[in-house]
Write a protein that holds these residues in place. Structure first.
Motif, PDB file in Angstrom:
ATOM      1  N   LEU A 149      29.350 -43.290 -46.417  1.00 35.65           N
ATOM      2  CA  LEU A 149      28.625 -43.450 -47.667  1.00 35.65           C
ATOM      3  C   LEU A 149      29.597 -43.564 -48.835  1.00 35.65           C
ATOM      4  O   LEU A 149      30.730 -43.092 -48.767  1.00 35.65           O
ATOM      5  N   SER A 150      29.142 -44.164 -49.889  1.00 34.57           N
ATOM      6  CA  SER A 150      29.966 -44.242 -51.103  1.00 34.57           C
ATOM      7  C   SER A 150      29.632 -43.067 -52.005  1.00 34.57           C
ATOM      8  O   SER A 150      28.527 -42.507 -51.928  1.00 34.57           O
TER       9      SER A 150
ATOM     10  N   ALA B 226      21.062 -45.630 -45.281  1.00 31.99           N
ATOM     11  CA  ALA B 226      22.330 -46.323 -45.497  1.00 31.99           C
ATOM     12  C   ALA B 226      22.399 -47.584 -44.645  1.00 31.99           C
ATOM     13  O   ALA B 226      21.892 -47.623 -43.526  1.00 31.99           O
TER      14      ALA B 226
ATOM     15  N   TYR C 208      26.484 -43.711 -53.813  1.00 29.15           N
ATOM     16  CA  TYR C 208      25.283 -43.593 -52.980  1.00 29.15           C
ATOM     17  C   TYR C 208      24.818 -42.141 -52.917  1.00 29.15           C
ATOM     18  O   TYR C 208      23.629 -41.846 -53.076  1.00 29.15           O
TER      19      TYR C 208
END
Length: 303
Positions: free
Chosen positions: A226-227, A217, A230
């Motif tokens: 994090l998304s 990341a 992701y």
């Protein structure tokens, strides 16, 4: 609550219960004065303490595990384990010097030193042991030994460390092969803050040989947010939830997130639910964390 979970993990980070050692002290007259070097420098405890105040949840667990329970007269409101700990309204994050001193402690243990707490207590003649969050297993073991030394339980502390090392090594040895090629996602809170392999808990995953999806990341932090995209794209084979208490996360809530039902860990049921405190402390229950990961890998290997 999500932010508190993150703060706790950032400041701490975190385990089957290791049986407490005998309450019989291993102290001898020659064991004191005892001097250790901790985060606030060299600390000398003149004699075996009998009125310990612990403002560190990790230290509280350790003190009980090494047989110093009878010496502990008060702990902070975050020290929720073991159940026998004498909990109070004392705060380790916003401490009140007068309230702490009112317990007439002959030793105070902290993991956070806001507004010069250790210096203020020192001016009152109260020795303070400041043990910051351990960065490695070696550091965690050292802190256990240090508490054993300043409380008169050197033998018990050494025995505890030996037991932890043996149990952890055995669990890793049994399950390391099953971790080959497996990726892991560790969740600190539902906003998807995670941690990399350069953190205390991240190093536990690295012991098994697991590949941490947070390592790639961007952002230059060891605790990246994090998304959802992701995590879905990384498709982790193992998910560890460290937000089950604070935020009531579960296999069901994770599976309900948009797109997450396609993630390998969700499809195979390889989602580990941890008590938040186990994943954010570095004391005796570290064994619980390691065992939880090992158990998850065993199940993964049978699928």
């Amino acid at each position: 609550m999500a932010r508190f979970a993150l703060a706790a993990a950032l400041s701490a980070l975190a385990l089957v219960l290791v049986p407490a050692a005998s309450a019989t002290s291993s102290a001898t007259p020659a064991a004191f004065p005892a001097t250790i070097t901790v985060f606030n420098g060299k600390v000398t405890v003149a004699k075996r303490p009998t009125r310990i105040v612990s403002l560190s949840a990790t230290a509280t667990e350790t003190l009980f595990a090494i047989g110093a329970a009878r010496q502990v007269i008060a702990v902070d409101e975050r020290s929720d384990y073991p159940a026998a700990a004498p909990r109070t309204t004392l705060s380790g994050f916003t401490p009140n010097v007068e309230a702490i001193a009112a317990y007439r402690p002959d030793l105070v243990v902290i993991s956070y030193d806001p507004k010069g707490l250790s210096e203020a207590l020192g001016r009152l003649g109260i020795p303070v042991v400041h043990q910051d969050a351990a960065a490695t297993l070696r550091g965690a073991y050292q802190q256990i030994r240090q508490l054993g030394k300043v409380t008169g339980h050197t033998v018990e502390a050494t025995r505890l460390v030996t037991s932890m090392k043996q149990r952890i090594a055995a669990i890793v040895a049994r399950n390391r092969a099953k971790a080959t090629g497996v990726t892991v996602y560790h969740e600190l809170d539902p906003t998807l803050f995670s941690l990399t392999s350069n953190t205390f808990v991240g190093r536990v995953y690295a012991m098994f040989g697991l590949r941490n999806i947070a390592d790639a990341a961007k952002g230059g932090t060891e605790y990246p947010q994090l998304s959802p995209e992701y995590v879905v794209a990384a498709n982790p084979g193992l998910i560890v939830l460290a937000d089950t208490v604070c935020c009531e996360q579960s296999v069901r809530t994770v599976a309900a997130r948009p797109g997450w039902s396609r993630i390998a860990a969700v499809r195979t049921g390889s989602v580990v639910r941890l008590d938040d405190s186990i994943a954010s402390r570095w004391g005796p229950r570290l064994v619980n964390l390691v065992r939880a990961v090992g158990t998850a890998l065993q199940r993964l290997g049978r699928q």
